[in-house]
Design a protein around this motif. Structure first.
Motif, PDB file in Angstrom:
ATOM      1  N   ARG A   2      -4.452 -19.857   5.587  1.00 55.23           N
ATOM      2  CA  ARG A   2      -4.693 -18.468   4.852  1.00 55.23           C
ATOM      3  C   ARG A   2      -3.893 -17.993   4.139  1.00 55.23           C
ATOM      4  O   ARG A   2      -4.052 -17.090   3.917  1.00 55.23           O
ATOM      5  CB  ARG A   2      -5.273 -17.140   5.854  1.00 55.23           C
ATOM      6  CG  ARG A   2      -6.337 -18.189   6.815  1.00 55.23           C
ATOM      7  CD  ARG A   2      -7.410 -16.298   7.494  1.00 55.23           C
ATOM      8  NE  ARG A   2      -6.240 -15.261   7.914  1.00 55.23           N
ATOM      9  CZ  ARG A   2      -6.130 -14.408   8.292  1.00 55.23           C
ATOM     10  NH1 ARG A   2      -7.255 -13.202   8.114  1.00 55.23           N
ATOM     11  NH2 ARG A   2      -4.725 -13.315   8.818  1.00 55.23           N
ATOM     12  N   ARG A  13      -1.865 -15.188   4.674  1.00 53.93           N
ATOM     13  CA  ARG A  13      -2.754 -13.578   4.594  1.00 53.93           C
ATOM     14  C   ARG A  13      -2.166 -12.558   5.875  1.00 53.93           C
ATOM     15  O   ARG A  13      -2.452 -13.655   6.976  1.00 53.93           O
ATOM     16  CB  ARG A  13      -4.278 -13.889   4.428  1.00 53.93           C
ATOM     17  CG  ARG A  13      -4.435 -12.206   4.667  1.00 53.93           C
ATOM     18  CD  ARG A  13      -5.986 -11.884   4.158  1.00 53.93           C
ATOM     19  NE  ARG A  13      -6.938 -10.407   4.304  1.00 53.93           N
ATOM     20  CZ  ARG A  13      -6.184  -9.456   3.678  1.00 53.93           C
ATOM     21  NH1 ARG A  13      -5.499  -9.587   2.285  1.00 53.93           N
ATOM     22  NH2 ARG A  13      -6.932  -8.234   3.682  1.00 53.93           N
ATOM     23  N   GLY A  28      -2.532  -8.064   1.197  1.00 55.65           N
ATOM     24  CA  GLY A  28      -2.495  -9.730   2.497  1.00 55.65           C
ATOM     25  C   GLY A  28      -0.890  -9.495   3.543  1.00 55.65           C
ATOM     26  O   GLY A  28      -1.059 -10.575   3.769  1.00 55.65           O
ATOM     27  N   ARG A  63      -1.418 -11.811  -8.407  1.00 54.28           N
ATOM     28  CA  ARG A  63      -1.240 -11.130  -7.308  1.00 54.28           C
ATOM     29  C   ARG A  63      -2.623 -12.009  -6.748  1.00 54.28           C
ATOM     30  O   ARG A  63      -3.083 -13.200  -6.369  1.00 54.28           O
ATOM     31  CB  ARG A  63      -2.776 -10.286  -7.997  1.00 54.28           C
ATOM     32  CG  ARG A  63      -2.390  -9.057  -6.294  1.00 54.28           C
ATOM     33  CD  ARG A  63      -2.878  -7.847  -7.271  1.00 54.28           C
ATOM     34  NE  ARG A  63      -2.687  -6.599  -6.092  1.00 54.28           N
ATOM     35  CZ  ARG A  63      -3.009  -5.418  -6.317  1.00 54.28           C
ATOM     36  NH1 ARG A  63      -3.729  -4.612  -7.131  1.00 54.28           N
ATOM     37  NH2 ARG A  63      -2.314  -4.263  -5.410  1.00 54.28           N
ATOM     38  N   GLU A  64      -1.809 -11.925  -4.867  1.00 53.78           N
ATOM     39  CA  GLU A  64      -2.525 -12.175  -3.945  1.00 53.78           C
ATOM     40  C   GLU A  64      -4.520 -11.944  -3.351  1.00 53.78           C
ATOM     41  O   GLU A  64      -4.060 -10.964  -4.672  1.00 53.78           O
ATOM     42  CB  GLU A  64      -2.002 -12.476  -2.534  1.00 53.78           C
ATOM     43  CG  GLU A  64      -2.071 -10.731  -1.877  1.00 53.78           C
ATOM     44  CD  GLU A  64      -1.516  -9.817  -2.280  1.00 53.78           C
ATOM     45  OE1 GLU A  64      -0.999  -8.688  -1.738  1.00 53.78           O
ATOM     46  OE2 GLU A  64      -0.678  -9.764  -3.656  1.00 53.78           O
ATOM     47  N   ASP A  65      -5.257 -12.737  -3.217  1.00 52.95           N
ATOM     48  CA  ASP A  65      -6.109 -13.029  -2.663  1.00 52.95           C
ATOM     49  C   ASP A  65      -7.146 -13.012  -1.827  1.00 52.95           C
ATOM     50  O   ASP A  65      -6.524 -14.630  -1.074  1.00 52.95           O
ATOM     51  CB  ASP A  65      -7.078 -13.427  -4.274  1.00 52.95           C
ATOM     52  CG  ASP A  65      -8.847 -13.472  -4.717  1.00 52.95           C
ATOM     53  OD1 ASP A  65      -9.161 -12.907  -4.098  1.00 52.95           O
ATOM     54  OD2 ASP A  65      -8.768 -14.503  -4.672  1.00 52.95           O
ATOM     55  N   PRO A  66      -7.303 -11.684  -1.320  1.00 53.73           N
ATOM     56  CA  PRO A  66      -7.908 -10.488  -1.875  1.00 53.73           C
ATOM     57  C   PRO A  66      -6.442 -10.239  -1.762  1.00 53.73           C
ATOM     58  O   PRO A  66      -5.306 -10.013  -1.295  1.00 53.73           O
ATOM     59  CB  PRO A  66      -8.277 -10.262  -0.736  1.00 53.73           C
ATOM     60  CG  PRO A  66      -8.288 -11.029   0.449  1.00 53.73           C
ATOM     61  CD  PRO A  66      -7.830 -11.854  -0.309  1.00 53.73           C
ATOM     62  N   PRO A  67      -6.326  -8.654  -2.478  1.00 55.39           N
ATOM     63  CA  PRO A  67      -5.560  -7.640  -2.592  1.00 55.39           C
ATOM     64  C   PRO A  67      -4.584  -7.550  -1.261  1.00 55.39           C
ATOM     65  O   PRO A  67      -5.475  -7.393   0.301  1.00 55.39           O
ATOM     66  CB  PRO A  67      -5.145  -6.749  -4.098  1.00 55.39           C
ATOM     67  CG  PRO A  67      -6.366  -7.340  -4.650  1.00 55.39           C
ATOM     68  CD  PRO A  67      -6.777  -8.202  -3.307  1.00 55.39           C
ATOM     69  N   ARG A  77       0.944  -1.386  -0.189  1.00 54.18           N
ATOM     70  CA  ARG A  77       0.193   0.128   0.106  1.00 54.18           C
ATOM     71  C   ARG A  77       1.199   1.910   0.434  1.00 54.18           C
ATOM     72  O   ARG A  77       0.477   2.379  -0.333  1.00 54.18           O
ATOM     73  CB  ARG A  77      -1.213  -0.116   0.854  1.00 54.18           C
ATOM     74  CG  ARG A  77      -1.823  -0.756   1.069  1.00 54.18           C
ATOM     75  CD  ARG A  77      -3.002  -0.832   1.811  1.00 54.18           C
ATOM     76  NE  ARG A  77      -3.711  -1.704   2.210  1.00 54.18           N
ATOM     77  CZ  ARG A  77      -4.819  -2.115   2.218  1.00 54.18           C
ATOM     78  NH1 ARG A  77      -5.358  -1.158   1.363  1.00 54.18           N
ATOM     79  NH2 ARG A  77      -6.147  -2.962   2.075  1.00 54.18           N
TER      80      ARG A  77
END
Length: 223
Positions: free
Chosen positions: A162, A165, A77, A71-75, A19
């Motif tokens: 997970r 995440r 993470g 991309r990781e799902d959800p973004p 981010r």
């Protein structure tokens, strides 16, 4: 087909999906140092090491090189989720998983100099060593500037709940035997002065860091 002569069998995971809160949400990998984006510096480092494939984890961005994006799902993470997503994309893209996986954050202005230290050290470590990571000025391993034996990294990934995440990086590496490669540019004095940006482990987190990296690059070009 094996790796080029003199190079290790290597893939790369480039982490480019954070981010960047301390950069006011700016796209950190596309910030420039020395006329190149931080992403292009990372791609150049991976390419120079002979990495194939090179997996970028984050939104698709322009890159000076062949990068496969996932991309990781959800973004958003976290870095461990990024490593997990990148590793799965890598194993899906190849017939045979390379012996080593480079994990590299896309915020290091001197990745081009850091990665060769790791690739030079990897063939020299014992079979019981699972990873070779760059050390910072205090000698602490920087796990997001590291080479991992793919088999050991894959085993750790399978244990992560997970899909990693919000996990701390130390959870991913907790059971790995790690060799730390010292940074020849991060002496004690450099760590406490404006020259800290000359360290290979120096990463860009803030606008002040970015300006320091740019100044260090200018100073290096004048030498």
């Amino acid at each position: 087909m094996g790796p080029p002569r003199g190079m290790i069998d290597l893939s790369a995971i480039l982490l480019a999906g954070g981010r960047a809160r301390r950069l006011d949400g700016a796209v950190k990998p596309l910030q420039t140092v020395g006329g190149r984006t931080l992403l292009d510096i990372a791609v150049s480092a991976a390419t120079g090491a002979g990495a194939d494939p090179i997996i970028g984890v984050g939104p698709v961005m322009p890159a000076a090189g062949a990068v496969r994006w996932t991309r990781e799902d959800p973004p958003f993470g976290g870095p461990v989720a990024g490593v997990v997503a990148g590793f799965h994309a890598m194993t899906s893209a190849v017939a045979a998983v390379p012996a080593w996986t480079l994990v590299l954050a896309c915020d290091l202005p001197r990745a081009d100099a850091a990665v060769p230290l790791l690739t030079a050290a990897a063939p020299l470590v014992g079979a019981d060593v699972d990873a070779v990571c760059l050390g910072d000025a205090t000698g602490r391993p920087q796990f997001l500037v590291g080479l991992f034996r793919s088999r050991a990294l894959g085993a750790q990934i399978e244990r992560m709940p997970r899909s990693g995440r919000d996990a701390a990086v130390r959870e991913l590496v907790a059971d790995l035997a790690v060799t730390v490669v010292g940074d020849p540019h991060s002496g004690g004095a450099a760590a406490l002065s404006s020259d800290r940006a000359a360290a290979l482990s120096f990463d860009v987190d803030t606008w002040e860091d970015l300006e320091a990296a740019r100044r260090a690059g200018e100073d290096g070009n004048r030498e």
